[in-house]
Design a protein around this motif. Structure first.
Motif, PDB file in Angstrom:
ATOM      1  N   ARG A 194       0.852  -1.184   0.000  1.00 60.81           N
ATOM      2  CA  ARG A 194       0.000   0.000   0.000  1.00 60.81           C
ATOM      3  C   ARG A 194       0.894   1.242   0.000  1.00 60.81           C
ATOM      4  NH1 ARG A 194      -2.947  -3.266  -1.239  1.00 60.81           N
ATOM      5  NH2 ARG A 194      -4.958  -3.919  -0.367  1.00 60.81           N
ATOM      6  N   PRO A 195       0.690   2.212  -0.862  1.00 65.22           N
ATOM      7  CA  PRO A 195       1.542   3.416  -0.882  1.00 65.22           C
ATOM      8  C   PRO A 195       1.364   4.238   0.384  1.00 65.22           C
ATOM      9  CG  PRO A 195      -0.353   3.696  -2.316  1.00 65.22           C
ATOM     10  CD  PRO A 195      -0.392   2.265  -1.865  1.00 65.22           C
ATOM     11  N   LEU A 196       2.481   4.876   0.822  1.00 66.34           N
ATOM     12  CA  LEU A 196       2.449   5.733   1.998  1.00 66.34           C
ATOM     13  C   LEU A 196       1.913   7.106   1.615  1.00 66.34           C
ATOM     14  CD1 LEU A 196       5.924   4.911   3.588  1.00 66.34           C
ATOM     15  CD2 LEU A 196       3.689   4.158   4.398  1.00 66.34           C
ATOM     16  N   THR A 197       1.134   7.662   2.479  1.00 60.91           N
ATOM     17  CA  THR A 197       0.623   9.006   2.224  1.00 60.91           C
ATOM     18  C   THR A 197       1.719  10.059   2.445  1.00 60.91           C
ATOM     19  OG1 THR A 197      -0.134   9.139   4.513  1.00 60.91           O
ATOM     20  CG2 THR A 197      -1.715   8.369   2.861  1.00 60.91           C
ATOM     21  N   GLN A 198       2.656   9.774   3.363  1.00 62.77           N
ATOM     22  CA  GLN A 198       3.734  10.709   3.641  1.00 62.77           C
ATOM     23  C   GLN A 198       4.936   9.930   4.171  1.00 62.77           C
ATOM     24  OE1 GLN A 198       2.798  13.741   6.461  1.00 62.77           O
ATOM     25  NE2 GLN A 198       4.652  14.926   6.071  1.00 62.77           N
ATOM     26  N   THR A 199       6.116  10.131   3.539  1.00 61.78           N
ATOM     27  CA  THR A 199       7.311   9.421   3.968  1.00 61.78           C
ATOM     28  C   THR A 199       7.907  10.119   5.189  1.00 61.78           C
ATOM     29  OG1 THR A 199       8.646  10.743   2.464  1.00 61.78           O
ATOM     30  CG2 THR A 199       7.857   8.639   1.652  1.00 61.78           C
ATOM     31  N   PRO A 200       8.387   9.353   6.167  1.00 69.39           N
ATOM     32  CA  PRO A 200       8.977   9.978   7.364  1.00 69.39           C
ATOM     33  C   PRO A 200      10.337  10.590   7.039  1.00 69.39           C
ATOM     34  CG  PRO A 200       9.210   7.596   7.459  1.00 69.39           C
ATOM     35  CD  PRO A 200       8.364   7.876   6.254  1.00 69.39           C
TER      36      PRO A 200
END
Length: 513
Positions: free
Chosen positions: A115-121
């Motif tokens: 699942r794609p991340l909405t925001q990378t840390p």
């Protein structure tokens, strides 16, 4: 074949069995077939029936081969097993030479579970090293590293208070730790900075309580010049290198002494070279070798040549220990007096009419020495018409010089003289109204303008300048060889020394900043 060797045919070398000489041999078809030569040698018996039969056989065989040649056609290749996208994906897992476009690090295709991340840390901190380039500025370097322009300028101002930014040498490495930023659109703040600002100074900064704290860490430096002495032996260069002299210092040394003596002819294997170079050594182990300070040559335990670089009249040049500078120009000046008359037409002071003045006149006191302008052989030494006491020198390659109106001649015809040697003294013999030197320059026997050849000039130290010059020589030659390599004591650090940049980074990572 050559010589007396004889060439035999196959039939002569291997004779067939012969029947009774009195009867005709009876041959069967097998024997006739065995005797039939299908591949005769076309290089022998040219024009015979057997030769023509062999040529016909060869032509038939070549025609048959040409007629039955199937031709050349490209091989049919089917469709590739992988399309372009699949091939690129598979190539990422291969071991392919880089010359053929090998690449690594491609990711396999994602499955349905991804699942794609909405925001990378973001990383909590970034450690990096920047290098100051030639013509670069400290603030611009920080901005390229990701520091905001305002903070970069503030850091540059802080550093300039400890060391002038112009003193930071190009190539200086600056270690940085950038902390977490408040928003993605904002630059990261500097959490720590460390650099070797100068050879004798290290600067470190660390953010403590929201403020950057700077520490100046002085580095003990020993500036004792490095003196290297040794025996010349078979090769001055190899001996100096074996003694530890840097190649640049040896080359400078050879250039300096080469202006005074011939390196190939005048230096003996038993002589000693004496090289002193600018040298700095830090307590951290680094060392810097600077320019050549002193060039000396020792023969029989006594200095034969002592050269020191010195500034005189705004010009830096090498001077001998006596305070005499380098020679500049083409020929030595024939006497120290000033020029009173030049080359060209003029009214003769005694004869009273205009005539060609084929030389230069130098004024001077009666009995002042006259020097040979360069090496040569005396061709005339005696009375010579209106020149009075006159000396003429032959310098080779069609070049000659003449010296007239001498009061006394100090050489004889046929004598070889060296550059700067006294050949006579100023007088007023011949057609002369007062003591002076009439100097002429000849090319291929014809008088030419002497001003077309420049005279040698030498700087001369006098008074306090000469005393300071000799004091500096005594100071340098008092340094013992190898004294610059003795251990040095570290300087006192200003305040508590910060840990290494790695320690600061690990500490901040442990605090979760």
């Amino acid at each position: 074949m050559s010589g007396n060797a004889a060439a035999l045919t196959m039939s002569q070398a291997v004779p067939r069995p012969r029947a009774d000489l009195g009867a005709e041999p009876q041959l069967g078809w097998r024997d006739r077939l065995a005797e039939l030569d299908l591949v005769p040698d076309l290089g022998s018996n040219i024009g015979s029936a057997e030769w023509w039969r062999g040529l016909a056989t060869l032509t038939l065989l070549c025609g048959t081969a040409i007629a039955t040649f199937p031709g050349v056609q490209p091989l049919a290749v089917g469709a590739p097993a992988l399309d372009t996208a699949d091939f690129n994906e598979a190539r990422a897992q291969m071991i392919v030479p880089l010359a053929f476009g090998g690449d690594t690090g491609r990711h396999m295709a994602a499955t349905d579970a991804v699942r794609p991340l909405t925001q990378t840390p973001e990383r909590p901190q970034i450690e990096l090293t920047a290098t100051l380039g030639r013509g670069d500025s400290f603030a611009r370097l920080l901005e390229r590293s990701g520091v905001g322009s305002g903070e970069a300028q503030a850091l540059a101002n802080r550093v300039s208070g400890a060391v002038p930014l112009a003193d930071i040498a190009p190539g200086t490495r600056i270690d940085l730790i950038l902390g977490r930023r408040a928003a993605r659109t904002m630059p990261r703040p500097v959490e720590a900075l460390a650099m070797r600002a100068r050879f004798d100074l290290r600067i470190e900064m660390e953010r403590i309580g929201g403020q950057l704290v700077m520490r100046r860490i002085p580095i003990a430096v020993d500036a004792t010049p490095l003196r290297i002495r040794g025996r010349v032996g078979d090769s001055l260069y190899r001996s100096a290198r074996a003694a530890g002299a840097p190649p640049e210092a040896i080359q400078s040394y050879l250039r300096v002494i080469g202006r005074q003596i011939s390196v190939s002819r005048d230096i003996r294997s038993g002589d000693e070279f004496d090289i002193i170079v600018d040298y700095r050594r830090a307590e951290t182990g680094e060392s810097e070798t600077g320019k050549l300070l002193y060039a000396g040559l020792i023969r029989g335990g006594k200095p034969k040549l002592s050269m020191l670089e010195w500034n005189a009249d705004g010009r830096t040049q090498w001077f001998e220990a006596s305070g005499v500078g380098e020679q500049r120009g083409g020929m030595t000046r024939p006497t120290r007096g000033r020029v009173t008359s030049t080359f060209g037409m003029r009214r003769h002071p005694i004869l009273g009419y205009k005539r060609m003045h084929s030389g230069m006149d130098f004024g001077g006191g009666y009995g002042a020495p006259i020097y040979a302008v360069t090496d040569g052989v005396v061709t005339i030494a005696g009375r010579h018409g209106g020149f009075g006491n006159y000396v003429k020198l032959n310098h080779g390659n069609g070049l000659g010089t003449g010296y007239g109106h001498m009061s006394r001649i100090a050489v004889r015809a046929g004598q070889r003289v060296n550059r700067g040697q006294v050949i006579g003294y100023i007088g007023s013999t011949g057609l002369s109204t007062g003591p002076h030197l009439h100097y002429e320059l000849y090319r291929n026997g014809r008088a030419v303008n002497p001003s077309s050849v420049t005279f040698v000039t030498r700087a001369l130290l006098e008074g306090k300048a000469l005393a300071d010059f000799r004091a500096r020589i005594r100071e340098l030659t008092a340094v013992a060889p190898g004294a610059a390599l003795t251990p040095i004591a570290p300087k006192q650090v200003e305040g508590p020394k910060l840990g290494s940049l790695a320690d600061v980074a690990s500490k901040r990572a442990g605090e979760g900043i």
